[in-house]
Enzyme design. Structure first.
Site, PDB file in Angstrom:
ATOM      1  N   SER A 208       1.062 -25.055  -1.640  1.00  0.00           N
ATOM      2  CA  SER A 208       2.423 -25.543  -1.473  1.00  0.00           C
ATOM      3  C   SER A 208       2.766 -25.631   0.012  1.00  0.00           C
ATOM      4  CB  SER A 208       3.398 -24.647  -2.245  1.00  0.00           C
ATOM      5  OG  SER A 208       4.674 -25.237  -2.306  1.00  0.00           O
TER       6      SER A 208
ATOM      7  N   ASP B  37       2.612 -29.104  -7.380  1.00  0.00           N
ATOM      8  CA  ASP B  37       2.495 -27.875  -6.606  1.00  0.00           C
ATOM      9  C   ASP B  37       1.345 -26.999  -7.093  1.00  0.00           C
ATOM     10  OD1 ASP B  37       3.131 -25.133  -5.553  1.00  0.00           O
ATOM     11  OD2 ASP B  37       4.836 -26.243  -4.747  1.00  0.00           O
TER      12      ASP B  37
END
Length: 384
Positions: A48, A209
């Site tokens: 991320s 993500d």
């Protein structure tokens, strides 16, 4: 058997704007290193927003201290409008697209999320330097750098890594390693928070993500050759604090807001798996020390891995709540309804508050937390 030469891995977890905390920890490490010191992290793994920090650090591995200075300046200068549309027109247009497409099923079949994160691409293109990674690998200042993204169709956590040719790909249950030439697309995919940011297509499928269903966040570093790891977490609760006894807490009895629910879901995605993986690794280390001397731990896959964890000493949600007025007005109004601008819903806000005051406070908190572990860090990095 001669002990293996230490190969230090750096684990940078996800968490949106919370990743500014990691920069403060790295800045403190740069202070502890002697002048002219080599990059102390041959293996760098990020997920991320941590992937953005990881790749930025890897691209500057030839000069670690300068890379940290550049990364610090990046986070101190970043603003919400550089990451997502924060003007009235952009916020309202994205809201309408989300309602008509995702809720009513009308319009073009394009990836739509609650927030328009299209400005992030331009920001990352200015920050990303692929040639620096290639040079660092060639000069043996870097063994490998990796970012993890989640494949929505395959259901796998895919770790895209760039490193020396001797590193083999791996295949485990719902997690694989794929050698590749890292690009901005990998960073965008790894940082595409579910529902908030739109997924990104890489090859035949869309990715989001990397923290989603990442059951073993530390394992990519071990696959890439690390035998000890420094983990910089972004947990909202101080590690080892134990928490308050539920019987001693006072409760409001109010229904949770949408932001409060979302905050717990984001924490579950970004934090719980990492903390569980750390606990598992520590238990395996204890097990390896109990083995008889004539039983090699390596043969059982239980070789000890030295782990050092640095995570926030203060609740990040409370820090975000203090800085909520920094968020652009259009975003504040947009997030007010779900309750993200309230103290109880500040968990969501802590991931989206890309503003100077908030990020600078997280950087300083990270620096102070790292310096508080100066002796442990020095021992871990072999500086003492």
């Amino acid at each position: 058997m001669t002990p293996a030469e230490p190969v230090t891995g750096l684990i940078l977890s996800g968490g949106g704007a919370r990743a500014a905390y990691q920069v403060g920890v790295l800045a403190a490490i740069a202070e502890l290193l002697p002048d002219g010191a080599d990059n102390p992290f041959p293996v760098i793994v990020g997920t991320s927003a941590g992937a953005i920090n990881a790749v930025s650090l890897a691209s500057g591995a030839m000069d670690f201290k300068t890379a940290i200075e550049r990364l610090t300046a990046f986070w101190q200068a970043v603003r919400s409008h550089q990451v997502m549309r924060s003007d009235w027109r952009g916020v309202l247009a994205q809201s309408m697209r989300f309602i008509t497409h995702s809720l009513l099923g009308l319009g073009a079949k394009l990836p739509v999320a609650l927030i328009d994160s299209s400005p992030l691409r331009e920001l990352l293109q200015a920050q990303f330097h692929a040639s620096g990674i290639e040079q660092a690998i060639a000069e043996q200042q870097l063994r490998a750098v990796a970012v993890t993204a989640f494949g929505y169709e395959s259901g796998q956590a895919v770790t895209f890594y760039q490193g020396r040719g001797t590193i083999d790909a791996w295949l485990r249950h719902r997690r694989i390693g794929v050698p590749t030439q890292l690009s901005v697309e990998h960073l965008l995919a790894s940082s595409a928070i579910p529902l908030l940011f739109a997924p990104v297509r890489i090859g035949p499928q869309y990715f989001g993500d990397g923290a989603v269903r990442q059951s073993a966040p530390i394992s990519p570093a071990l696959h890439l050759g690390a035998n000890r790891v420094l983990v910089i977490g972004v947990s909202g609760n101080p590690r080892g604090g134990g928490g308050q006894d539920p019987s001693e807490r006072s409760y409001t009895g109010l229904q949770p807001t949408l932001a409060q629910i979302g905050g717990h879901m984001l924490n579950s995605t970004f934090i719980d798996s990492l903390e569980s993986d750390i606990e598992l690794l520590e238990r395996l280390n204890q097990f390896s020390h109990l083995l008889p001397d004539d039983v090699p731990a390596h043969a059982l896959g239980a070789a000890p891995v030295d782990v050092l964890v640095i995570s926030p000493s203060q609740p990040i949600d409370e820090i975000a709540a203090r800085h909520r007025q920094e968020l652009p007005r259009a975003l504040r109004v947009f997030l007010r309804g779900p309750g993200a601008t309230k103290t109880s819903g500040a968990g969501v806000l802590s991931y989206l508050l890309f503003e100077a005051g908030y990020c600078s406070e997280l950087i300083e908190l990270g620096r102070q937390d790292a310096l508080a572990q100066r002796e442990a860090l020095s021992r871990f990095l072999g500086l003492a």
